[in-house]
Enzyme design. Sequence first.
Site, PDB file in Angstrom:
ATOM      1  N   ASP A 291       9.830  71.588  27.081  1.00  0.00           N
ATOM      2  CA  ASP A 291      10.108  71.854  28.494  1.00  0.00           C
ATOM      3  C   ASP A 291      11.604  71.770  28.781  1.00  0.00           C
ATOM      4  OD1 ASP A 291       9.508  72.450  31.088  1.00  0.00           O
ATOM      5  OD2 ASP A 291       8.811  70.448  31.615  1.00  0.00           O
TER       6      ASP A 291
ATOM      7  N   ASN B 134       0.874  79.842  32.310  1.00  0.00           N
ATOM      8  CA  ASN B 134       2.195  80.479  32.404  1.00  0.00           C
ATOM      9  C   ASN B 134       2.123  81.935  32.885  1.00  0.00           C
ATOM     10  OD1 ASN B 134       3.758  78.678  29.626  1.00  0.00           O
ATOM     11  ND2 ASN B 134       3.760  78.233  31.804  1.00  0.00           N
TER      12      ASN B 134
HETATM   13  C1  FPP Z   1       9.046  75.429  29.415  1.00  0.00           C
HETATM   14  O1  FPP Z   1      10.331  75.431  30.004  1.00  0.00           O
HETATM   15  C2  FPP Z   1       9.049  76.373  28.334  1.00  0.00           C
HETATM   16  C3  FPP Z   1       8.231  77.448  28.221  1.00  0.00           C
HETATM   17  C4  FPP Z   1       7.209  77.800  29.234  1.00  0.00           C
HETATM   18  C5  FPP Z   1       8.337  78.352  27.114  1.00  0.00           C
HETATM   19  C6  FPP Z   1       8.604  77.674  25.809  1.00  0.00           C
HETATM   20  C7  FPP Z   1       9.035  78.696  24.882  1.00  0.00           C
HETATM   21  C8  FPP Z   1      10.011  78.526  23.965  1.00  0.00           C
HETATM   22  C9  FPP Z   1      10.728  77.290  23.712  1.00  0.00           C
HETATM   23  C10 FPP Z   1      10.380  79.636  23.142  1.00  0.00           C
HETATM   24  C11 FPP Z   1       9.482  79.687  21.934  1.00  0.00           C
HETATM   25  C12 FPP Z   1       8.827  80.951  22.020  1.00  0.00           C
HETATM   26  C13 FPP Z   1       8.257  81.586  21.033  1.00  0.00           C
HETATM   27  C14 FPP Z   1       8.091  82.990  21.206  1.00  0.00           C
HETATM   28  C15 FPP Z   1       7.802  80.945  19.781  1.00  0.00           C
HETATM   29  P1  FPP Z   1      10.446  75.849  31.516  1.00  0.00           P
HETATM   30  O2  FPP Z   1      10.677  77.314  31.558  1.00  0.00           O
HETATM   31  O3  FPP Z   1       9.247  75.400  32.259  1.00  0.00           O
HETATM   32  O4  FPP Z   1      11.722  75.075  31.939  1.00  0.00           O
HETATM   33  P2  FPP Z   1      11.993  74.389  33.341  1.00  0.00           P
HETATM   34  O5  FPP Z   1      10.978  73.281  33.489  1.00  0.00           O
HETATM   35  O6  FPP Z   1      13.383  73.871  33.202  1.00  0.00           O
HETATM   36  O7  FPP Z   1      11.870  75.447  34.395  1.00  0.00           O
END
Ligand code: FPP
Length: 247
Positions: free
Chosen positions: A14, A62
Amino acid sequence: MTPTVPRHIAVVMDGNGRWANRRFMPRFVGHKHGVDALVRTVQACADRGVEYLTVFAFSSENWKRPEEEVSGLMGLVLVAVSRYLQKLASEGVRIRIVGDRAAVSDKVRAAWDEAEAATRHNTRITLSVAFNYGGRWDIVQACRRAIAAGTPAAELSEERLAEFMSLAHAPDPDLFIRTGGEVRISNFLLWQVAYAELFFTDCLWPDFDGAELDRALAAYSARDRRFGSVKPAPVPAPDVHGVTSSS
Ligand code: FPP
């Protein structure tokens, strides 16, 4: 005390969006750096003797994100596979995808199939990528498959159901890490984390590295895992005359 290395680590990656926002960049840039952090973490885990790493890359929830971000994440699968598959394969990483593949596009499904096929004989570390995954979905799909396989209700035990869970190829996670400062499980591996040690860090996922992993491992080493049991009471040390202080 000798540090104990967990066999299986599960990670909620995250903080990508906030990492990008702090740099006045679009959220997608955070996800791109998140892929780099993931590749780094696979290597760091393998170097430390961790056998299984399971990461939450896209949850069943998501899809509710803006369409632009969802399609960006789907596109990132294709970029990540084309950029890193050879490297991970040559380093002994076995890749498994867990989650509901029915809803993803043919292109994404093909990329995942390619990643699994190219790495299926590798044994150094198993990277399971949870994609379009939810812990409740996993329990329901396992029940459905157990019933479809003809399991009578009276024989549906924990062990029997575990055979149908999507992480049946791995032992239960020993350590659950969540980056990004939130303190919740968010429908990840609900069945499998029953006895996992939990580690939450404010570190945003794109910043995660070997040093942060070592902090989680040190915290894990210091935990007292009892699995619902109790530890035997310590035996009092003998005094100089060979009798114990409590005798
Ligand atoms: C959460 O951060 C992250 C995700 C929903 C996506 C996680 C994906 C990756 C780390 C890339 C790996 C991908 C592949 C294709 C293997 P957030 O977007 O919720 O962050 P925030 O809480 O700061 O908004």
